[in-house]
Design an enzyme around this catalytic site. Structure first.
Site, mmCIF file in Angstrom:
data_model
loop_
_atom_site.group_PDB
_atom_site.id
_atom_site.type_symbol
_atom_site.label_atom_id
_atom_site.label_comp_id
_atom_site.label_asym_id
_atom_site.label_seq_id
_atom_site.Cartn_x
_atom_site.Cartn_y
_atom_site.Cartn_z
ATOM 1 N N ASN A 152 0.808 -1.224 0.000
ATOM 2 C CA ASN A 152 0.000 0.000 0.000
ATOM 3 C C ASN A 152 0.843 1.278 0.000
ATOM 4 O O ASN A 152 0.448 2.278 -0.583
ATOM 5 C CB ASN A 152 -0.993 -0.012 1.165
ATOM 6 C CG ASN A 152 -0.319 -0.151 2.498
ATOM 7 O OD1 ASN A 152 0.854 -0.536 2.583
ATOM 8 N ND2 ASN A 152 -1.030 0.162 3.559
ATOM 9 N N GLU A 249 4.710 -4.482 11.949
ATOM 10 C CA GLU A 249 3.677 -3.459 11.692
ATOM 11 C C GLU A 249 2.551 -4.159 10.955
ATOM 12 O O GLU A 249 2.642 -4.389 9.747
ATOM 13 C CB GLU A 249 4.260 -2.333 10.831
ATOM 14 C CG GLU A 249 5.361 -1.536 11.495
ATOM 15 C CD GLU A 249 4.845 -0.616 12.575
ATOM 16 O OE1 GLU A 249 3.619 -0.512 12.750
ATOM 17 O OE2 GLU A 249 5.675 -0.008 13.266
ATOM 18 N N CYS A 283 -3.404 0.659 6.880
ATOM 19 C CA CYS A 283 -3.499 -0.214 8.053
ATOM 20 C C CYS A 283 -4.218 0.440 9.227
ATOM 21 O O CYS A 283 -4.916 -0.212 9.980
ATOM 22 C CB CYS A 283 -2.102 -0.632 8.473
ATOM 23 S SG CYS A 283 -0.994 0.773 8.656
ATOM 24 N N GLU A 457 7.953 2.142 14.713
ATOM 25 C CA GLU A 457 8.765 2.816 13.709
ATOM 26 C C GLU A 457 8.704 4.313 13.992
ATOM 27 O O GLU A 457 7.778 4.799 14.644
ATOM 28 C CB GLU A 457 8.234 2.508 12.302
ATOM 29 C CG GLU A 457 8.397 1.031 11.977
ATOM 30 C CD GLU A 457 8.216 0.660 10.524
ATOM 31 O OE1 GLU A 457 7.166 1.010 9.968
ATOM 32 O OE2 GLU A 457 9.112 -0.004 9.962
HETATM 33 P P1 NDP Z 1 0.886 -9.520 3.446
HETATM 34 O O1 NDP Z 1 0.964 -9.917 4.854
HETATM 35 O O2 NDP Z 1 0.168 -10.391 2.492
HETATM 36 O O3 NDP Z 1 2.347 -9.329 2.856
HETATM 37 C C1 NDP Z 1 3.309 -8.480 3.460
HETATM 38 C C2 NDP Z 1 4.686 -8.826 2.939
HETATM 39 O O4 NDP Z 1 5.099 -10.077 3.488
HETATM 40 C C3 NDP Z 1 4.753 -8.989 1.432
HETATM 41 O O5 NDP Z 1 6.005 -8.549 0.962
HETATM 42 C C4 NDP Z 1 4.614 -10.490 1.281
HETATM 43 O O6 NDP Z 1 5.106 -10.938 0.056
HETATM 44 C C5 NDP Z 1 5.438 -10.971 2.449
HETATM 45 N N1 NDP Z 1 5.141 -12.325 2.901
HETATM 46 C C6 NDP Z 1 4.028 -13.071 2.690
HETATM 47 N N2 NDP Z 1 4.139 -14.276 3.307
HETATM 48 C C7 NDP Z 1 5.345 -14.288 3.944
HETATM 49 C C8 NDP Z 1 6.026 -15.229 4.781
HETATM 50 N N3 NDP Z 1 5.502 -16.413 5.092
HETATM 51 N N4 NDP Z 1 7.242 -14.887 5.268
HETATM 52 C C9 NDP Z 1 7.784 -13.680 4.978
HETATM 53 N N5 NDP Z 1 7.190 -12.754 4.191
HETATM 54 C C10 NDP Z 1 5.977 -13.043 3.680
HETATM 55 O O7 NDP Z 1 0.284 -8.048 3.457
HETATM 56 P P2 NDP Z 1 -0.172 -7.174 2.222
HETATM 57 O O8 NDP Z 1 0.975 -6.935 1.312
HETATM 58 O O9 NDP Z 1 -1.429 -7.772 1.688
HETATM 59 O O10 NDP Z 1 -0.482 -5.785 2.937
HETATM 60 C C11 NDP Z 1 -1.671 -5.525 3.575
HETATM 61 C C12 NDP Z 1 -1.536 -5.735 5.076
HETATM 62 O O11 NDP Z 1 -0.476 -4.962 5.584
HETATM 63 C C13 NDP Z 1 -2.779 -5.298 5.817
HETATM 64 O O12 NDP Z 1 -3.117 -6.239 6.798
HETATM 65 C C14 NDP Z 1 -2.331 -4.011 6.469
HETATM 66 O O13 NDP Z 1 -3.064 -3.688 7.600
HETATM 67 C C15 NDP Z 1 -0.898 -4.254 6.746
HETATM 68 N N6 NDP Z 1 -0.190 -2.976 6.860
HETATM 69 C C16 NDP Z 1 0.256 -2.573 8.107
HETATM 70 C C17 NDP Z 1 0.868 -1.350 8.275
HETATM 71 C C18 NDP Z 1 1.388 -0.914 9.607
HETATM 72 O O14 NDP Z 1 2.251 -0.058 9.653
HETATM 73 N N7 NDP Z 1 0.934 -1.443 10.717
HETATM 74 C C19 NDP Z 1 1.039 -0.429 7.145
HETATM 75 C C20 NDP Z 1 0.588 -0.967 5.898
HETATM 76 C C21 NDP Z 1 -0.023 -2.199 5.778
HETATM 77 P P3 NDP Z 1 4.160 -10.938 -1.240
HETATM 78 O O15 NDP Z 1 3.182 -9.836 -1.142
HETATM 79 O O16 NDP Z 1 5.114 -10.736 -2.330
HETATM 80 O O17 NDP Z 1 3.474 -12.254 -1.182
#
Ligand code: NDP
Length: 483
Positions: A152, A249, A283, A457
């Site tokens: 995002n 996060e 998020c 962060e």
């Molecule tokens: P995901 O959890 O699907 O993915 C996050 C990252 O982790 C991606 O790079 C993903 O790779 C990677 N990933 C997936 N599976 C694994 C694993 N088993 N081990 C290590 N890395 C892995 O989240 P989204 O990308 O769908 O983002 C949305 C989510 O992020 C929402 O829940 C949102 O709330 C949260 N978010 C939180 C924020 C905060 O600061 N608290 C800010 C922004 C978002 P890939 O996508 O390439 O599969």
């Protein structure tokens, strides 16, 4: 529209390709057009990136902090100078409107580099008097940090992790989401141009398996993830195997509480921004909007009028206020949540459908009369869907606001100063906004409690998460041995 980078990965100061890694496309979500084709990191690529980081880190940590800061400060300046092109790239990759990316993405990344550039030289230890003897503490870098990002805010997430990591003497291997792989590579080039020595910021591409490999690699001292709660559980567990430090996060289902003495127009502004900015893919969004029954009708009237004015369309058009969701899968997921809300009996007051027939657009959607037990009020939707719930009393609404596994953020609108502080104190959340929402200046720590994460962060708090303390005991007299 072509945004093809020179190669998929950036390692030890060079773009690197390995076509043995599975190919994947980055698409522009407004049209579905392929804008770049990349390859996932192979084990060989991962190993080269981690070795490069491990080898470069000690000399970087040994530099005077002011020299590290100077380089990071230059990076901030370049990020600002290139804001237009970086914003276009981010809009192409994420679908977020240019109106937003111009002010919120690379710009906030530049703030992070500027802040931590200035912070680095101020870091000191303690001296601890112990009578005849004394001790002192040193703040040491952790070593190689792995950063794993969500889709995002791709460049902002990369900067929020890289800036403190590098400022305090660490190296980083960063894996962007495979949906938005491009801006991290642009950041790597900018850091190099700013004078960052090779190997200190590396980018590897791939899906979850690449992130999982980073989280469990022995060369990694710390893992910082921005992602969903389910991914957080996996990454935290993998890091725990190696007793590695983590920052998590994660997601949220944050409450925004609007009391009957609030300025309704400001409260509507906050609710709209806190649900529809970035098409709701934030998020910390205040997706459970608790409105006092006495002002509910007035609030909903103004909310619907203003929501209907939101201009959806081509995100590259500067007039567009809301773009598509990041992918078709995300659009389908959000439409599924909307259908479930209707089925569960929530009252749809505006939106509720796909916008147009091409691209991943969903109308900004408001449900009223949402109950706490509905899926709408419990599950993170990550799309432009606002749930409005009614309340009467403060004690009751505080309990309901906290009745969730999440604890990322909360908001309260009231003109009553005492109540504002009381409610802020009672919220189980990492951040509480009073008469404001979703503002995340780099000076302020950001992160979650409960399932929304661990660690912070930004702000001074980031120091705790990218350094460790070494205690040095100085014996200043004879050694007193009883045998
Ligand atoms: P995901 O959890 O699907 O993915 C996050 C990252 O982790 C991606 O790079 C993903 O790779 C990677 N990933 C997936 N599976 C694994 C694993 N088993 N081990 C290590 N890395 C892995 O989240 P989204 O990308 O769908 O983002 C949305 C989510 O992020 C929402 O829940 C949102 O709330 C949260 N978010 C939180 C924020 C905060 O600061 N608290 C800010 C922004 C978002 P890939 O996508 O390439 O599969």
């Amino acid at each position: 529209m072509n945004a093809q980078p020179k190669a998929s990965h950036f390692i030890a100061g060079d773009f690197v390709e390995d076509t043995r890694g599975a190919a994947f496309d980055s698409t522009h979500p407004a049209t579905g057009a392929v804008i770049a084709r990349l390859h996932e990191a192979t084990p060989d690529i991962m190993s080269r990136a981690l070795d490069a980081a491990r080898d470069a880190q000690p000399a970087w940590a040994a530099l005077p902090p002011v020299e590290r800061g100077r380089i990071l400060h230059r990076a901030a300046m370049i990020l600002r100078a290139r804001n237009q092109e970086l914003s276009v790239l981010e809009t192409q990759d994420t679908g977020k409107p240019l109106q937003e990316t111009l002010v919120a993405d690379a710009a906030s990344g530049a703030d992070a580099f500027e802040y931590f550039a200035g912070f680095a030289p101020t870091v000191t230890g303690q001296t601890i008097p112990l009578g005849r003897d004394m001790a002192y503490t040193l703040r040491e870098a952790l070593g190689v940090c792995a950063g794993i990002g969500a889709w995002n805010y791709p460049i902002q997430i990369a900067c929020w992790k890289a800036a403190p990591a590098l400022a305090f003497g660490n190296a980083m291997v960063f894996k962007p989401s495979e949906l938005t792989p491009l801006s991290a590579l642009a950041l790597a080039e900018i850091l190099q141009e700013a004078g960052l020595p090779a190997g200190l910021f590396n980018v590897v591409q791939g899906r979850g398996a690449v992130g999982a490999a980073l989280a469990s690699d022995a060369r990694v001292a710390k893992v910082s993830l921005t992602g969903s709660v389910p991914t957080g559980r996996k990454v935290y567990a993998a890091a725990a195997q190696g007793i590695r430090a983590v920052t998590m996060e994660l997601g949220g289902k944050s409450p925004l509480i609007i009391f009957d003495d609030a300025d309704v127009e400001n409260a509507v502004s906050a609710a709209i921004l806190g649900n529809f900015y970035s098409a709701g893919q934030i998020c910390s969004n205040g997706t459970r909007v608790f409105v006092h029954q006495r002002i509910k009708a007035e609030f909903l009237d103004r909310l619907v009028v203003r929501t209907r004015q939101i201009r959806l369309g081509d995100p590259l058009d500067p007039q567009t206020q809301m773009g598509p969701l990041v992918s078709e899968a995300q659009m389908d997921k959000v439409l599924g949540h909307i259908a479930r809300g209707v089925k569960d009996g929530a009252r749809l007051v505006c939106g509720g459908a796909r916008h147009g027939t091409s691209g991943c657009f969903v109308q900004p959607t408001v449900f009223a009369d949402v109950r706490d037990d509905m899926a709408l009020a419990q599950q993170e939707i990550f799309g432009p869907v606002m749930s409005v719930l009614d309340f009467n009393g403060e004690t009751d609404v505080v309990a309901r606001a906290n009745a969730t596994e999440y604890g990322l953020a909360a908001g309260v609108f009231t003109r009553d100063l005492a109540r504002a502080h009381r409610v802020a104190g009672a919220m189980q959340a990492g951040t509480v906004w009073v008469n404001a929402y979703n503002l995340t200046p780099v000076e302020m720590p950001f992160g979650g409690v409960k399932a929304s994460g661990v660690g912070r962060e930004n702000g001074h708090a980031a120091l705790e998460h990218y350094t460790r303390i070494k205690s040095v005991y100085l014996g200043l007299g004879d050694v007193d041995a009883p045998y």
